[in-house]
Design a protein around this motif. Structure first.
Motif, PDB file in Angstrom:
ATOM      1  N   ASP A 267       0.935  -1.240   0.004  1.00  0.00           N
ATOM      2  CA  ASP A 267      -0.040  -0.043   0.121  1.00  0.00           C
ATOM      3  C   ASP A 267       0.911   1.250   0.089  1.00  0.00           C
ATOM      4  O   ASP A 267       0.351   2.386   0.115  1.00  0.00           O
ATOM      5  CB  ASP A 267      -0.699  -0.135   1.428  1.00  0.00           C
ATOM      6  N   GLY A 268       2.271   1.011  -0.130  1.00  0.00           N
ATOM      7  CA  GLY A 268       3.052   2.219  -0.032  1.00  0.00           C
ATOM      8  C   GLY A 268       3.318   2.700   1.288  1.00  0.00           C
ATOM      9  O   GLY A 268       4.034   3.728   1.332  1.00  0.00           O
ATOM     10  N   ARG A 269       3.042   2.123   2.210  1.00  0.00           N
ATOM     11  CA  ARG A 269       3.228   2.342   3.809  1.00  0.00           C
ATOM     12  C   ARG A 269       4.749   1.893   4.032  1.00  0.00           C
ATOM     13  O   ARG A 269       5.088   0.954   3.580  1.00  0.00           O
ATOM     14  CB  ARG A 269       2.190   1.985   4.627  1.00  0.00           C
ATOM     15  N   ASP A 276      10.326  -3.304  20.588  1.00  0.00           N
ATOM     16  CA  ASP A 276       9.599  -4.356  21.380  1.00  0.00           C
ATOM     17  C   ASP A 276       9.216  -5.476  20.345  1.00  0.00           C
ATOM     18  O   ASP A 276       8.280  -6.290  20.641  1.00  0.00           O
ATOM     19  CB  ASP A 276       8.208  -3.942  21.660  1.00  0.00           C
ATOM     20  N   GLY A 277       9.979  -5.603  18.995  1.00  0.00           N
ATOM     21  CA  GLY A 277       9.551  -6.612  18.111  1.00  0.00           C
ATOM     22  C   GLY A 277       8.389  -6.704  17.240  1.00  0.00           C
ATOM     23  O   GLY A 277       8.047  -7.608  16.560  1.00  0.00           O
ATOM     24  N   VAL A 278       7.833  -5.255  17.206  1.00  0.00           N
ATOM     25  CA  VAL A 278       6.419  -5.266  16.401  1.00  0.00           C
ATOM     26  C   VAL A 278       6.694  -4.438  15.135  1.00  0.00           C
ATOM     27  O   VAL A 278       7.431  -3.642  15.198  1.00  0.00           O
ATOM     28  CB  VAL A 278       5.161  -4.401  17.196  1.00  0.00           C
ATOM     29  N   GLN A 279       6.074  -4.947  14.024  1.00  0.00           N
ATOM     30  CA  GLN A 279       6.459  -4.132  12.798  1.00  0.00           C
ATOM     31  C   GLN A 279       4.939  -3.317  12.727  1.00  0.00           C
ATOM     32  O   GLN A 279       3.760  -4.010  12.543  1.00  0.00           O
ATOM     33  CB  GLN A 279       6.487  -5.273  11.747  1.00  0.00           C
ATOM     34  N   LYS A 280       5.315  -2.038  12.657  1.00  0.00           N
ATOM     35  CA  LYS A 280       3.986  -1.132  12.345  1.00  0.00           C
ATOM     36  C   LYS A 280       4.371  -0.425  11.046  1.00  0.00           C
ATOM     37  O   LYS A 280       5.106   0.382  10.833  1.00  0.00           O
ATOM     38  CB  LYS A 280       4.213  -0.099  13.574  1.00  0.00           C
ATOM     39  N   PRO A 281       3.050  -0.452  10.226  1.00  0.00           N
ATOM     40  CA  PRO A 281       3.087   0.235   9.001  1.00  0.00           C
ATOM     41  C   PRO A 281       2.689   1.749   9.302  1.00  0.00           C
ATOM     42  O   PRO A 281       1.642   2.013  10.051  1.00  0.00           O
ATOM     43  CB  PRO A 281       2.091  -0.363   8.162  1.00  0.00           C
ATOM     44  N   VAL A 282       3.533   2.726   8.528  1.00  0.00           N
ATOM     45  CA  VAL A 282       3.070   4.097   8.651  1.00  0.00           C
ATOM     46  C   VAL A 282       2.542   4.793   7.529  1.00  0.00           C
ATOM     47  O   VAL A 282       3.306   4.523   6.470  1.00  0.00           O
ATOM     48  CB  VAL A 282       4.355   4.899   9.149  1.00  0.00           C
ATOM     49  N   GLY A 283       1.424   5.167   7.249  1.00  0.00           N
ATOM     50  CA  GLY A 283       0.631   5.724   6.064  1.00  0.00           C
ATOM     51  C   GLY A 283       1.001   7.112   5.834  1.00  0.00           C
ATOM     52  O   GLY A 283       0.844   7.629   4.845  1.00  0.00           O
ATOM     53  N   ALA A 284       1.051   7.760   6.993  1.00  0.00           N
ATOM     54  CA  ALA A 284       1.181   9.384   6.801  1.00  0.00           C
ATOM     55  C   ALA A 284       2.082   9.726   8.050  1.00  0.00           C
ATOM     56  O   ALA A 284       1.927   9.404   9.170  1.00  0.00           O
ATOM     57  CB  ALA A 284      -0.066  10.046   6.687  1.00  0.00           C
TER      58      ALA A 284
END
Length: 296
Positions: A267-269, A276-284
């Motif tokens: 999605d381009g994020r 803490d081992g979490v993958q978090k997508p950032v859209g803006a």
């Protein structure tokens, strides 16, 4: 109109102290030649206008698109922007004819959720054109900055802004071309001249960027906006200076996330791997590079 050579009998000579020829190192764009080269039957670009000065090419072209005054492929170029805008309503100003400031209107016939790839596509297309024509390596800072190396420093030399407009999208691109150090809006900025580009003639630069943008857009649109099938996702990742770095993402609402930028998803994020081992997508968000990628 192409000016006559200096000294041509009967030809009024430009006043070097005023007017559009006041800076002979920064000649005006040749709108007629640009239209002849780019606006052709079967091509994406349907019109091309050059204005001396405007507040913002994005604002002007968006207004025209909403009123139905232009169709897909319209290009608006300004020799000077008095109120150019970047992301988060940041201003973008430069001396007249010192850069490329232009917007294009597109009506992508692809799922709307894939339109988020347009600023990334514009970045890939611009970087490819500058590498080929100006001989400079241009890196991409997610989501819309163009970076050049000035000496050992990585500096922002351009940016991309997309806005919905009627049935389509206006994509604006701003690029510092001939700015010298004492003309930079901030010390951290850069330009093609400062990066040692071997070509800074704006006419061929603009032609190259628009042709590259047309190729990438047509391939992406032909693949239904699929960033994988069009190889856009792969190309963006290859040229993205943000990936592999520790970054801070300043999100809407003054929230922040810090982590390593590990991927750009479908999605381009931007995907951040946090401590803490979490993958978090950032859209803006506003991305701050904190540490260089491994191996740099």
């Amino acid at each position: 109109m192409t000016p006559m050579p200096p000294g041509t009998p009967g030809t009024p000579q430009p006043d070097p102290s005023s007017g559009r020829w006041s800076d002979l190192e920064r000649p005006p764009l040749n709108a007629t030649a640009l239209r002849k080269a780019l606006v052709r039957p079967g091509a994406l670009w349907s019109s091309l206008d050059v204005v001396e000065v405007t507040g913002s090419t994005n604002s002007d072209l968006t207004e025209r698109a909403v009123k139905g005054e232009v169709g897909e492929g319209a290009v608006l170029v300004a020799e000077e922007q008095a109120a150019g805008r970047g992301r988060l309503d940041r201003s973008w100003t430069s001396p007249p004819r010192s850069g490329l400031f232009f917007s294009v209107y597109l009506e992508p016939e692809v799922p709307v959720e894939r339109w988020s790839w347009l600023p990334l596509l514009a970045g890939v297309a611009t970087a490819a054109a500058l590498s080929r024509v100006a001989g400079v390596d241009t890196a991409l800072k997610w989501p819309n900055d163009l970076l050049l190396h000035v000496g050992e420093e990585e500096r922002k030399a351009g940016g991309i802004l997309t806005e919905r407009a009627g049935d389509g999208v206006v994509v604006g691109i701003g690029l510092n071309v001939s700015l010298h150090a004492d003309e930079l809006p901030v010390p951290e900025a850069g330009s093609l001249v400062l990066a040692g580009a071997h070509a800074v003639d704006r006419d061929p630069l603009l032609r190259a960027v628009l042709r590259s943008l047309e190729r990438w857009y047509e391939d992406w649109r032909g693949a239904g906006g699929d960033p994988g099938a069009s190889r856009l996702q792969e190309a963006y990742a290859a040229g993205c200076a943000t990936l592999g770095r520790t970054v801070r993402a300043v999100l809407p609402g003054d929230r922040e996330i810090t982590g390593e930028a590990v991927a750009v998803d479908g999605d381009g994020r931007l995907v951040l791997a946090t401590e803490d081992g979490v993958q978090k997508p950032v859209g803006a968000g506003d991305i701050v590079h904190l540490r260089a990628a491994r191996g740099e």
